[in-house]
Design an enzyme around this catalytic site. Structure first.
Site, PDB file in Angstrom:
ATOM      1  N   LYS A   1      36.934  46.283  41.256  1.00  0.00           N
ATOM      2  CA  LYS A   1      38.382  46.515  41.172  1.00  0.00           C
ATOM      3  C   LYS A   1      38.878  46.407  39.731  1.00  0.00           C
ATOM      4  O   LYS A   1      38.295  45.692  38.914  1.00  0.00           O
ATOM      5  CB  LYS A   1      39.140  45.562  42.104  1.00  0.00           C
ATOM      6  CG  LYS A   1      39.408  44.190  41.562  1.00  0.00           C
ATOM      7  CD  LYS A   1      40.513  43.483  42.366  1.00  0.00           C
ATOM      8  CE  LYS A   1      40.859  42.186  41.634  1.00  0.00           C
ATOM      9  NZ  LYS A   1      42.050  41.521  42.046  1.00  0.00           N
TER      10      LYS A   1
ATOM     11  N   LYS B   1      42.747  42.389  35.386  1.00  0.00           N
ATOM     12  CA  LYS B   1      43.261  42.074  34.054  1.00  0.00           C
ATOM     13  C   LYS B   1      42.293  41.200  33.276  1.00  0.00           C
ATOM     14  O   LYS B   1      42.389  41.075  32.072  1.00  0.00           O
ATOM     15  CB  LYS B   1      44.650  41.449  34.133  1.00  0.00           C
ATOM     16  CG  LYS B   1      44.786  40.265  35.032  1.00  0.00           C
ATOM     17  CD  LYS B   1      46.255  39.891  35.172  1.00  0.00           C
ATOM     18  CE  LYS B   1      46.389  38.901  36.306  1.00  0.00           C
ATOM     19  NZ  LYS B   1      47.580  38.763  36.966  1.00  0.00           N
TER      20      LYS B   1
ATOM     21  N   LYS C   1      35.888  32.934  41.340  1.00  0.00           N
ATOM     22  CA  LYS C   1      36.463  32.269  40.161  1.00  0.00           C
ATOM     23  C   LYS C   1      35.600  31.084  39.752  1.00  0.00           C
ATOM     24  O   LYS C   1      35.464  30.805  38.566  1.00  0.00           O
ATOM     25  CB  LYS C   1      37.906  31.821  40.437  1.00  0.00           C
ATOM     26  CG  LYS C   1      38.839  32.984  40.719  1.00  0.00           C
ATOM     27  CD  LYS C   1      39.996  33.101  39.766  1.00  0.00           C
ATOM     28  CE  LYS C   1      40.486  34.530  39.759  1.00  0.00           C
ATOM     29  NZ  LYS C   1      41.888  34.742  39.572  1.00  0.00           N
TER      30      LYS C   1
HETATM   31  P1  ATP Z   1      42.470  38.551  37.904  1.00  0.00           P
HETATM   32  O1  ATP Z   1      41.799  39.732  37.321  1.00  0.00           O
HETATM   33  O2  ATP Z   1      42.827  37.505  36.882  1.00  0.00           O
HETATM   34  O3  ATP Z   1      41.792  38.004  39.116  1.00  0.00           O
HETATM   35  P2  ATP Z   1      44.281  40.312  39.177  1.00  0.00           P
HETATM   36  O4  ATP Z   1      44.363  41.484  38.276  1.00  0.00           O
HETATM   37  O5  ATP Z   1      43.453  40.445  40.407  1.00  0.00           O
HETATM   38  O6  ATP Z   1      43.880  39.030  38.379  1.00  0.00           O
HETATM   39  P3  ATP Z   1      46.466  38.933  40.501  1.00  0.00           P
HETATM   40  O7  ATP Z   1      47.499  38.184  39.743  1.00  0.00           O
HETATM   41  O8  ATP Z   1      45.421  38.138  41.189  1.00  0.00           O
HETATM   42  O9  ATP Z   1      45.772  39.986  39.546  1.00  0.00           O
HETATM   43  O10 ATP Z   1      47.139  39.907  41.529  1.00  0.00           O
HETATM   44  C1  ATP Z   1      48.491  40.251  41.578  1.00  0.00           C
HETATM   45  C2  ATP Z   1      48.700  41.269  42.681  1.00  0.00           C
HETATM   46  O11 ATP Z   1      48.133  42.532  42.307  1.00  0.00           O
HETATM   47  C3  ATP Z   1      48.048  40.912  44.016  1.00  0.00           C
HETATM   48  O12 ATP Z   1      48.898  41.275  45.078  1.00  0.00           O
HETATM   49  C4  ATP Z   1      46.796  41.737  44.037  1.00  0.00           C
HETATM   50  O13 ATP Z   1      46.362  42.010  45.334  1.00  0.00           O
HETATM   51  C5  ATP Z   1      47.238  43.001  43.301  1.00  0.00           C
HETATM   52  N1  ATP Z   1      46.124  43.643  42.630  1.00  0.00           N
HETATM   53  C6  ATP Z   1      45.372  43.131  41.625  1.00  0.00           C
HETATM   54  N2  ATP Z   1      44.431  44.004  41.230  1.00  0.00           N
HETATM   55  C7  ATP Z   1      44.583  45.109  42.003  1.00  0.00           C
HETATM   56  C8  ATP Z   1      43.905  46.370  42.077  1.00  0.00           C
HETATM   57  N3  ATP Z   1      42.897  46.663  41.285  1.00  0.00           N
HETATM   58  N4  ATP Z   1      44.336  47.282  42.981  1.00  0.00           N
HETATM   59  C9  ATP Z   1      45.365  46.991  43.795  1.00  0.00           C
HETATM   60  N5  ATP Z   1      46.041  45.828  43.782  1.00  0.00           N
HETATM   61  C10 ATP Z   1      45.678  44.882  42.901  1.00  0.00           C
END
Ligand code: ATP
Ligand code: LTN
Length: 334
Positions: free
Chosen positions: A197, A200, A115
């Site tokens: 991965k 969002k 980040k």
């Molecule tokens: P950002 O992209 O802003 O870093 P993010 O999509 O990773 O955000 P978070 O709010 O950090 O989302 O994560 C919320 C939950 O979703 C966490 O438990 C995280 O481990 C899970 N998660 C996020 N992305 C994935 C993914 N691609 N596959 C499985 N689990 C996920």
């Protein structure tokens, strides 16, 4: 333990539109665990401001996320669904735990490095101590189990270390939590770059399926998903695109990889992608419909927010008082 049940804590940030990764990696597991545990599911808005947010948008997204927890099937009478900012204990415990966490530990956190490199103009102290706030979230409720995606394991490990450190000084104050990683869907990858991965914050709209994408968009994004030229529907690391699609398909349909491989034997990528898209639509459509219905019911959602904030504050304060006493703060005079 609360009423003889083990405690579960988890949370999500309202920083963007949720993706299929968030749903399959986190929310879906929450649903299966919610009967067995006494559950606290927070919209972690304190965490969200570690990255600059537009206030009105943050408020709307946080409410949408809270509504979405319910729309996805979490019963707010049984599960404590609340805003982190409504429970002052999170920030209070976080301060205390900051004093029991080493700079060296925080320096190793890969999410911070990630980040920080993405937001070079705003590498604030909150971004650095983010994992301590997360530890406070979990320890405040004496959680036994924390369902998260794989990317959060390092933070969980830090939480355990801090809890054990604190306990070794003051006696058994905190429950040391265990992570819970779902069997499938733990890491959903980008549809465009299957080595990354699904996230969002991805700039390429075709890389992620959003929970609110309409059926046509979902199908279109799957049709465009990057695969390979092997022309074989196989589950192996050399074919990351296909492997990811199989993961998505199996998690959505609750089928095993073997069952899916049998089903698609001899089929082409086109048919396969369509089937994956349809499986996703059939999971997301009911959630979207329920979300639309609940969003209109302001009185109901407000009542849930109020009731659950009271419940969360009650349990949070129990732990906080214990911790404050242990570290040597004076008792409150009533
Ligand atoms: P950002 O992209 O802003 O870093 P993010 O999509 O990773 O955000 P978070 O709010 O950090 O989302 O994560 C919320 C939950 O979703 C966490 O438990 C995280 O481990 C899970 N998660 C996020 N992305 C994935 C993914 N691609 N596959 C499985 N689990 C996920
Ligand atoms: N850091 C997590 C969100 C989060 C969380 C938590 C998850 C904040 N506090 C406590 C589980 C338990 C994330 O970014 N996914």
């Amino acid at each position: 333990m609360i009423d003889g049940k083990k405690v579960l804590f988890s949370g999500m940030q309202a920083t963007g539109n949720l993706t299929l990764g968030n749903y399959l990696g986190a929310l879906k597991n929450w649903l299966t665990l919610s009967d067995e545990y006494e559950c606290f599911y927070s919209v972690v808005d304190l965490h969200s401001i570690t990255v600059r947010q537009e206030p009105a948008q943050l408020r709307k997204r946080a409410r949408d996320l809270l509504t979405l927890y319910i729309a996805a099937g979490l019963d707010p009478k049984k599960n404590c669904i609340y805003y982190q900012s409504h429970v002052a204990g999170h920030a209070q415990l976080s301060w205390i735990l900051n004093c029991y966490t080493y700079m060296g530990e925080l320096n190793r956190m890969t999410q911070f490095k990630d980040k920080a490199s993405k937001h070079t103009d705003n590498i604030n102290a909150g971004l650095f101590t983010y994992p301590v706030l997360m530890a406070a979230d979990i320890l405040l409720f004496q959680a036994d189990v924390v369902p998260v995606g794989k990317d959060q394991l390092q933070h969980l490990e830090l939480t355990r270390d801090v809890a054990q450190r604190f306990n070794s000084i003051y006696g058994d104050v905190f429950t040391v939590p265990e992570p819970y990683i779902g069997k499938t869907g733990a890491k959903i990858m980008s549809l465009q770059e299957p080595s990354k991965k699904m996230s969002k914050s991805d700039e390429n709209p075709n890389a992620s399926i959003l929970l609110m994408d309409d059926p046509d968009t979902i199908i279109r994004k799957f049709k465009r998903a990057v695969t390979d030229s092997e022309a074989c529907i196989c589950y192996r690391d050399e074919q990351p695109g296909i492997k990811n699609l199989l993961d998505i398909y199996c998690t959505c349909t609750n089928k095993t990889v073997e069952e899916a491989l049998r089903e698609f034997e001899g089929k082409g990528y086109g048919d396969f992608k369509l089937a994956v898209g349809e499986a996703v639509v059939s999971v997301l459509k009911p959630i979207q419909d329920e979300f639309a219905r609940l969003s209109k019911d302001k009185v109901y959602i407000d009542s849930i927010i109020k009731e659950n904030a009271e419940k969360a504050n009650y349990y949070a304060n129990k732990t906080l008082r214990k911790v404050q006493k242990k570290v040597g703060f004076p008792e409150q005079i009533r």
